[in-house]
Design a protein around this motif. Structure first.
Motif, PDB file in Angstrom:
ATOM      1  N   TRP A 238       1.150  -0.807  -0.164  1.00 41.60           N
ATOM      2  CA  TRP A 238       0.118  -0.314  -0.320  1.00 41.60           C
ATOM      3  C   TRP A 238       0.626   1.124  -0.013  1.00 41.60           C
ATOM      4  O   TRP A 238       1.799   0.855   0.603  1.00 41.60           O
ATOM      5  CB  TRP A 238      -1.264  -0.325   1.044  1.00 41.60           C
ATOM      6  CG  TRP A 238      -2.008  -0.782   1.220  1.00 41.60           C
ATOM      7  CD1 TRP A 238      -2.281  -1.721   2.363  1.00 41.60           C
ATOM      8  CD2 TRP A 238      -3.007  -1.466   0.048  1.00 41.60           C
ATOM      9  NE1 TRP A 238      -3.375  -2.766   1.769  1.00 41.60           N
ATOM     10  CE2 TRP A 238      -3.714  -2.379   0.985  1.00 41.60           C
ATOM     11  CE3 TRP A 238      -3.214  -0.810  -1.444  1.00 41.60           C
ATOM     12  CZ2 TRP A 238      -4.439  -3.295  -0.016  1.00 41.60           C
ATOM     13  CZ3 TRP A 238      -4.691  -1.873  -1.941  1.00 41.60           C
ATOM     14  CH2 TRP A 238      -5.234  -2.417  -1.729  1.00 41.60           C
TER      15      TRP A 238
ATOM     16  N   PRO B 186      -5.606   7.088   1.236  1.00 37.83           N
ATOM     17  CA  PRO B 186      -5.493   5.968   0.237  1.00 37.83           C
ATOM     18  C   PRO B 186      -6.078   5.202   0.695  1.00 37.83           C
ATOM     19  O   PRO B 186      -6.974   4.504  -0.337  1.00 37.83           O
ATOM     20  CB  PRO B 186      -3.746   6.011   0.390  1.00 37.83           C
ATOM     21  CG  PRO B 186      -3.279   7.214   1.313  1.00 37.83           C
ATOM     22  CD  PRO B 186      -4.341   7.698   2.663  1.00 37.83           C
ATOM     23  N   ASP B 187      -6.747   4.716   1.997  1.00 42.59           N
ATOM     24  CA  ASP B 187      -7.518   2.941   2.007  1.00 42.59           C
ATOM     25  C   ASP B 187      -8.656   4.204   1.517  1.00 42.59           C
ATOM     26  O   ASP B 187      -9.872   3.205   2.062  1.00 42.59           O
ATOM     27  CB  ASP B 187      -7.176   2.820   3.389  1.00 42.59           C
ATOM     28  CG  ASP B 187      -5.742   2.764   2.836  1.00 42.59           C
ATOM     29  OD1 ASP B 187      -4.998   1.697   2.060  1.00 42.59           O
ATOM     30  OD2 ASP B 187      -5.086   2.819   4.394  1.00 42.59           O
TER      31      ASP B 187
ATOM     32  N   ASN C 214      -6.139   3.044  -3.021  1.00 41.25           N
ATOM     33  CA  ASN C 214      -5.108   1.850  -2.853  1.00 41.25           C
ATOM     34  C   ASN C 214      -5.483   0.585  -3.606  1.00 41.25           C
ATOM     35  O   ASN C 214      -4.245   0.171  -3.785  1.00 41.25           O
ATOM     36  CB  ASN C 214      -4.949   1.070  -1.487  1.00 41.25           C
ATOM     37  CG  ASN C 214      -3.731   2.407  -0.992  1.00 41.25           C
ATOM     38  OD1 ASN C 214      -2.710   2.316  -1.526  1.00 41.25           O
ATOM     39  ND2 ASN C 214      -3.803   2.693   0.725  1.00 41.25           N
TER      40      ASN C 214
ATOM     41  N   HIS D  55      -4.209   1.474  -6.887  1.00 39.47           N
ATOM     42  CA  HIS D  55      -3.176   1.698  -6.934  1.00 39.47           C
ATOM     43  C   HIS D  55      -3.390   0.014  -7.246  1.00 39.47           C
ATOM     44  O   HIS D  55      -1.351  -0.335  -7.767  1.00 39.47           O
ATOM     45  CB  HIS D  55      -2.065   2.596  -6.213  1.00 39.47           C
ATOM     46  CG  HIS D  55      -0.669   2.155  -6.020  1.00 39.47           C
ATOM     47  ND1 HIS D  55      -0.467   1.556  -5.505  1.00 39.47           N
ATOM     48  CD2 HIS D  55      -0.374   3.558  -6.718  1.00 39.47           C
ATOM     49  CE1 HIS D  55       0.828   1.713  -6.194  1.00 39.47           C
ATOM     50  NE2 HIS D  55       0.969   2.636  -6.965  1.00 39.47           N
TER      51      HIS D  55
END
Length: 187
Positions: A1, A155-156, A179, A182
């Motif tokens: 992550w 990001p989560d 994430n 990504h």
């Protein structure tokens, strides 16, 4: 992550390579700086209309506006919901209700289909209809009339809802974080 998001990558690209062309759509070419400015302005306009975390749908062909909308929603901390332009009233009504869409972007007409009329029919059936923005034939994309504070992104956090085709029943919304997107892109 990772701890960075697509919004961070766009900001970094606008600062480090501002004149690099990153998007071409016919006669339209956007460099990193222009794309960042357009996305940031739209993000602020969205935040003036609805809170971070809201769902923003778009049902557009492969036009540059789809990229600007996608990035603007990212910057604004909103959840994007790309919808296939091939879907029609029944599926669209289900997805907009299920996702609790607050704003949707559609073309006026594309491929001889009148999307603006379809949206009028669909939102007339909704208890909580989204704001409809018509692209290429309607007004320009909304612009910020005042500077909105942009959120700090996690990001989560939920980033995108993608719907399955629904071949064995109703479509299902698949949730993605920054994430998870990504990780998918880095494979």
């Amino acid at each position: 992550w990772v701890r960075d998001t697509l919004a961070d990558a766009l900001t970094e690209a606008a600062e480090s390579t501002p004149q690099r062309i990153v998007l071409i759509d016919g006669d339209i070419q956007l460099d990193c700086r222009s794309l960042h400015e357009q996305a940031r302005g739209l993000a602020q306009a969205m935040l003036a209309r609805m809170p971070a975390g809201s769902v923003v749908s778009f049902m557009l062909p492969n036009w540059y506006e789809a990229t600007v909308i996608y990035l603007a929603a990212t910057i604004a901390g909103m959840v994007v919901n790309p919808i296939l332009p091939s879907l029609r009233d029944r599926e669209l009504l289900f997805i907009l209700n299920d996702a609790k869409t607050r704003m949707i972007f559609v073309p006026l007409v594309f491929g001889r289909h009148d999307y603006a009329s379809m949206l009028n029919r669909v939102v007339a059936q909704m208890e909580h209809p989204p704001e409809v923005v018509v692209v290429r034939g309607g007004a320009p994309l909304p612009a910020a009339d005042s500077a909105q504070t942009l959120p700090v992104l996690d990001p989560d956090a939920l980033r995108m809802i993608l719907y399955t085709s629904g071949t064995t029943g109703l479509p299902k919304g698949v949730l993605h974080s920054h994430n998870s997107m990504h990780a998918l892109l880095c494979q």
